[in-house]
Design an enzyme around this catalytic site. Structure first.
Site, PDB file in Angstrom:
ATOM      1  N   ASP A  74       0.849  -1.195   0.000  1.00  0.00           N
ATOM      2  CA  ASP A  74       0.000   0.000   0.000  1.00  0.00           C
ATOM      3  C   ASP A  74       0.884   1.245   0.000  1.00  0.00           C
ATOM      4  OD1 ASP A  74       0.797  -0.564   2.687  1.00  0.00           O
ATOM      5  OD2 ASP A  74      -0.827   0.667   3.482  1.00  0.00           O
ATOM      6  N   GLU A 139      -0.013  -0.823   5.925  1.00  0.00           N
ATOM      7  CA  GLU A 139       1.086  -0.278   6.718  1.00  0.00           C
ATOM      8  C   GLU A 139       0.937   1.226   6.837  1.00  0.00           C
ATOM      9  OE1 GLU A 139       4.904   1.124   8.169  1.00  0.00           O
ATOM     10  OE2 GLU A 139       3.959   1.705   6.298  1.00  0.00           O
ATOM     11  N   GLU A 168      11.842  -1.421   4.486  1.00  0.00           N
ATOM     12  CA  GLU A 168      11.502   0.012   4.478  1.00  0.00           C
ATOM     13  C   GLU A 168      12.705   0.831   4.008  1.00  0.00           C
ATOM     14  OE1 GLU A 168       8.736   1.598   5.018  1.00  0.00           O
ATOM     15  OE2 GLU A 168       7.459   0.089   5.955  1.00  0.00           O
TER      16      GLU A 168
HETATM   17 ZN   LIG Z   1       6.791   2.129   4.231  1.00  0.00          ZN
END
Ligand SMILES: [Zn+2]
Length: 386
Positions: A74, A139, A168
């Site tokens: 997302d 997230e 990330e």
């Molecule tokens: Zn992220």
């Protein structure tokens, strides 16, 4: 056989998967992983009062140890689309940069890991254990129907993970700057000093709470919470608001309210911090109202096998020695840390959540190579330890 990380990242960007929408992103991930031999489980969750979110757990192999990559497909909204120089969901490559919402955070990281698995399999054949991916669609949103629920589902079926890499974007400026090995906790306190209203000409007939509030805030803000640890900077307390709302110059108010935010390291817990605040209030005296809210506790994966392997792989492909850091905001690593060692490493985050989000195509290729090397060294290490 190995998927092309650039084509895959581009195709993922072309799915406008703004939380909670999936827009075909997980279908794409699933079809590529199934092509590599993964068994995929789609895990849609919907807590009452929230929107339904789809998630994916994929695993290659049925033996331990299980190396897991965690990420999300997302993205945050494009914001003002007219401010972008390209279509935010077009996946265009201009001057060696792949543009689009999610390029850095974190469709590029997901694509790089999937490509790395393909390359690992081409070079080494099946792993002596399992490789898995935990990909959530929740997230950037409330994070209630995402990673935490998938971890519960995994625990319920005895699905164990032994190490986890979160993809990330951890690098502030250049690929190889920074690996995250933990995160600070965050606590917000609302503190009200209570007194009795009165005339300023007759202060002895009132009980002014403001000197007590000022004294308590001074004591809280001026005494250090700790001196830091080898892996954490000192905890900080920042006053964010002092409100009395008294328009009159001849009235002593009955109450004054202050708010402050504490970013704390692993020397503290929310309970120990609340006890510290109450000690200070007791020292100052008087009547108080205190409420505290925690949005995450501090955690650390102590430097060891996993962070060593990731740092060595980063050095091998970029020539940089990454800093092992616990700085920044929160991520889904805060849920995974209860299950196994977890570290975070991904692309350069400078443009994440901004207009014209982009990553260098060269970084995507380097990150793919880093992830492949991590897999090779981690499985080599588990064979040595066995
Ligand atoms: Zn992220």
């Amino acid at each position: 056989m190995a998927p092309d990380p650039i084509a895959l990242a581009r195709d993922l960007i072309r799915c406008p998967s703004v939380t909670p929408a999936d827009a075909g992103a997980l279908d794409l991930v699933q079809s590529v992983l199934e092509g590599l031999g993964f068994t995929c489980h789609r895990l849609p969750f919907q807590e009452p009062g929230t929107e339904r979110v789809d998630n994916l757990y994929a695993r290659l192999g049925d033996q331990g140890p299980n190396f897991c990559f965690a990420g999300h497909t997302d993205v945050v909204p494009a914001g003002d689309a007219a401010a972008w120089t390209v279509d935010p969901f077009g996946g265009e490559i201009i001057d060696g940069q792949l543009y689009g919402r999610g390029a850095a955070d974190m469709k590029g990281g997901v694509a790089a890991f999937i490509a790395a698995v393909g390359s690992f399999l081409d070079r080494n054949g099946p792993p002596p254990g399992s490789i898995s991916l935990l990909i959530t669609g929740d997230e950037e949103g409330p994070a209630v129907n995402g990673t935490r629920k998938v971890l519960d589902w995994m625990a319920a079926r005895g699905e164990r993970i032994d190490a986890c890499l979160v993809g990330e974007p951890t690098n502030p400026r250049a690929l190889g700057d920074m690996i995250k090995v933990g995160r600070r906790g965050s606590l917000t306190a609302t503190l009200t000093a209570l007194g009795a209203q009165g005339h300023t000409a007759y202060p002895h007939l009132a009980d002014n709470p403001l000197p007590r509030l000022a004294e308590a805030l001074h004591l809280l803000a001026s005494s250090p919470l700790d001196m830091g640890t080898p892996h954490f900077q000192p905890s900080t307390l920042a006053l964010t608001s002092i409100d009395v709302g008294n328009p009159a110059s001849n009235v002593i108010p009955a109450r004054g309210t202050a708010r402050f935010n504490i970013r704390f390291n692993d020397l503290h817990t929310p309970e120990s911090l609340e006890a510290h605040i109450r000690d200070v209030l007791e020292e100052v005296g008087g009547a108080w109202d205190l409420t505290v809210q925690t949005s995450g506790v501090a955690f650390l994966t102590p430097p060891g096998a996993l962070s060593d392997i990731v740092a060595a792989a980063v050095e091998a492909h970029t020539g940089r020695t990454p800093e092992l850091s616990t700085s920044g905001g929160t991520s889904d690593a805060r849920f995974i840390k209860d299950h196994c060692p977890v570290v975070e490493f991904g692309l350069v985050g400078a443009s994440m959540h901004k207009v014209d989000e982009r990553v260098a195509v060269a970084d995507l290729l380097d990150l793919t190579a880093i992830y492949r090397t991590v897999l090779e060294r981690w499985f080599a290490g588990t064979e040595r330890r066995a």
